[in-house]
Design an enzyme around this catalytic site. Structure first.
Site, PDB file in Angstrom:
ATOM      1  N   ASN A   1       0.854  -1.186   0.000  1.00 58.58           N
ATOM      2  CA  ASN A   1       0.000   0.000   0.000  1.00 58.58           C
ATOM      3  C   ASN A   1       0.896   1.244   0.000  1.00 58.58           C
ATOM      4  O   ASN A   1       1.452   1.613   1.028  1.00 58.58           O
ATOM      5  CB  ASN A   1      -0.896  -0.035   1.253  1.00 58.58           C
ATOM      6  CG  ASN A   1      -1.718   1.236   1.404  1.00 58.58           C
ATOM      7  OD1 ASN A   1      -1.801   2.060   0.487  1.00 58.58           O
ATOM      8  ND2 ASN A   1      -2.314   1.411   2.574  1.00 58.58           N
ATOM      9  N   TRP A   2       1.014   1.861  -1.173  1.00 64.06           N
ATOM     10  CA  TRP A   2       1.916   3.019  -1.307  1.00 64.06           C
ATOM     11  C   TRP A   2       1.333   4.284  -0.678  1.00 64.06           C
ATOM     12  O   TRP A   2       1.995   5.304  -0.629  1.00 64.06           O
ATOM     13  CB  TRP A   2       2.194   3.286  -2.790  1.00 64.06           C
ATOM     14  CG  TRP A   2       3.061   2.279  -3.462  1.00 64.06           C
ATOM     15  CD1 TRP A   2       3.433   1.046  -3.007  1.00 64.06           C
ATOM     16  CD2 TRP A   2       3.686   2.428  -4.758  1.00 64.06           C
ATOM     17  NE1 TRP A   2       4.236   0.415  -3.939  1.00 64.06           N
ATOM     18  CE2 TRP A   2       4.400   1.235  -5.016  1.00 64.06           C
ATOM     19  CE3 TRP A   2       3.695   3.436  -5.722  1.00 64.06           C
ATOM     20  CZ2 TRP A   2       5.123   1.045  -6.193  1.00 64.06           C
ATOM     21  CZ3 TRP A   2       4.416   3.246  -6.895  1.00 64.06           C
ATOM     22  CH2 TRP A   2       5.129   2.060  -7.126  1.00 64.06           C
TER      23      TRP A   2
ATOM     24  N   HIS B   1      -9.891   1.178   4.658  1.00 62.81           N
ATOM     25  CA  HIS B   1      -8.608   1.392   5.337  1.00 62.81           C
ATOM     26  C   HIS B   1      -8.832   2.380   6.483  1.00 62.81           C
ATOM     27  O   HIS B   1      -9.639   3.306   6.363  1.00 62.81           O
ATOM     28  CB  HIS B   1      -7.574   1.933   4.351  1.00 62.81           C
ATOM     29  CG  HIS B   1      -6.195   1.958   4.926  1.00 62.81           C
ATOM     30  ND1 HIS B   1      -5.787   2.941   5.798  1.00 62.81           N
ATOM     31  CD2 HIS B   1      -5.160   1.096   4.800  1.00 62.81           C
ATOM     32  CE1 HIS B   1      -4.537   2.684   6.168  1.00 62.81           C
ATOM     33  NE2 HIS B   1      -4.138   1.566   5.576  1.00 62.81           N
TER      34      HIS B   1
ATOM     35  N   GLU C   1      -5.788  -4.811  10.444  1.00 62.06           N
ATOM     36  CA  GLU C   1      -4.796  -3.760  10.643  1.00 62.06           C
ATOM     37  C   GLU C   1      -5.137  -2.974  11.903  1.00 62.06           C
ATOM     38  O   GLU C   1      -5.909  -2.007  11.846  1.00 62.06           O
ATOM     39  CB  GLU C   1      -4.803  -2.784   9.463  1.00 62.06           C
ATOM     40  CG  GLU C   1      -4.416  -3.376   8.142  1.00 62.06           C
ATOM     41  CD  GLU C   1      -3.796  -2.309   7.230  1.00 62.06           C
ATOM     42  OE1 GLU C   1      -2.660  -2.529   6.789  1.00 62.06           O
ATOM     43  OE2 GLU C   1      -4.423  -1.279   6.987  1.00 62.06           O
TER      44      GLU C   1
ATOM     45  N   GLY D   1       2.808  -0.941   4.362  1.00 61.86           N
ATOM     46  CA  GLY D   1       2.583   0.413   3.856  1.00 61.86           C
ATOM     47  C   GLY D   1       3.895   1.081   3.523  1.00 61.86           C
ATOM     48  O   GLY D   1       4.440   0.886   2.436  1.00 61.86           O
TER      49      GLY D   1
HETATM   50  P1  PGA Z   1       2.445   0.651   7.583  1.00 65.43           P
HETATM   51  O1  PGA Z   1       1.024   0.830   6.898  1.00 65.43           O
HETATM   52  O2  PGA Z   1       3.062  -0.594   7.033  1.00 65.43           O
HETATM   53  O3  PGA Z   1       3.191   1.889   7.174  1.00 65.43           O
HETATM   54  O4  PGA Z   1       2.217   0.552   9.046  1.00 65.43           O
HETATM   55  C1  PGA Z   1       0.137  -0.227   6.738  1.00 65.43           C
HETATM   56  C2  PGA Z   1      -1.178   0.295   6.237  1.00 65.43           C
HETATM   57  O5  PGA Z   1      -1.606   1.380   6.672  1.00 65.43           O
HETATM   58  O6  PGA Z   1      -1.827  -0.349   5.393  1.00 65.43           O
END
Ligand code: PGA
Length: 251
Positions: A8-9, A96, A166, A232
């Site tokens: 997830n960019w 999200h 998440e 992310g």
């Molecule tokens: P992160 O983000 O790996 O930077 O914690 C994950 C996400 O929000 O999908």
């Protein structure tokens, strides 16, 4: 089974030129990670261009957000499901926490998941509490999110939905939740889906997101009872993302 990794960019990097560079590095890294199914979720602004320039088969693409009304309409600034599909996305992230923080409700998630299934795109539904108390009331919170997300999914399509757990408190840093806690949550999520949608709920794919990196990815895949990961910030850092893929491949 191959590990499913969805990068997830968010809204990085800053220019199309840089996005192309990150993608080139990602393509190179995935060449030697045969045991990984890779999905890249770039900012929508770069999605079509990256897809159009990609001739390979190893990477699939996700849109980070769509409007729940599938055909589009008067929704300034949004992207429709038909447009995401037309651009070549095969997955869409739904609910999200960063979108929920901006007002995306369980009711909208519900509509989107059903519309995506009808459009034959794979919804990746993000669920997770923002904080934990010792009383365990976060289970009830996650249950509500799950029940809403699956409420309009036809029973024979339940397995087409991917759930990304998440926990908001674990996003954006370097410390993921413990694989043991993930395992507990995965059991709970499966049970919740099965209660709501029948036995097929037990085989829904569950992935983990929240500070996934090159150092914790393997333990989470091995011990967290998940089939994949949703990194992310690390997914947009070519060196770290290559290290992550390499670690998963070597495990
Ligand atoms: P992160 O983000 O790996 O930077 O914690 C994950 C996400 O929000 O999908």
């Amino acid at each position: 089974m191959k590990a499913l990794i969805i990068g997830n960019w968010k809204i990085y990097p800053k220019s199309a030129k840089e996005a192309k560079k990150v993608f080139d590095a990602t393509k190179k890294a995935i060449e030697s990670a045969k045991s990984v199914t890779l999905v890249v979720a770039p900012p929508t602004m770069y999605l079509r261009e990256l897809i159009a320039g990609y001739r390979g088969k190893k990477v699939s693409f996700a849109c980070q957000h769509v409007q729940s009304d599938p055909e589009g309409g008067a929704y300034t600034g949004d992207v429709s499901i038909v447009q995401a599909k037309d651009a070549g996305a095969s997955y869409v992230i739904v609910g999200h926490s960063e979108r929920r923080a901006q007002g995306e409700t369980n009711a909208e998630v519900q509509k989107k998941v059903a519309a995506l299934i009808a459009a034959r795109l794979t919804p990746v539904v993000c669920v997770g509490e923002s904080s934990r108390t010792t009383e365990g009331d976060y289970f009830g919170f996650v249950r509500e999110q799950i029940r809403a997300a699956f409420a309009l999914v036809p029973r024979d399509k339940v397995n087409k939905v991917i759930v990304a757990y998440e926990p908001v408190w674990a996003i954006g840093g370097e410390t993921a939740m413990s694989p043991r806690d993930m395992h507990e949550m995965a059991i709970f999520i499966r049970k919740t889906i099965a209660e709501a949608c029948g036995i097929d709920g037990l085989s829904v794919k569950i992935i983990y997101g929240g500070s996934v990196n090159e150092n914790n990815a393997v333990a989470m895949l091995k011990e967290g009872d998940v089939v994949g990961l949703l990194p992310g910030h690390v997914s947009v850092d070519p060196v770290r993302f290559a290290a992550l893929l390499k670690a998963v491949q070597a495990a």
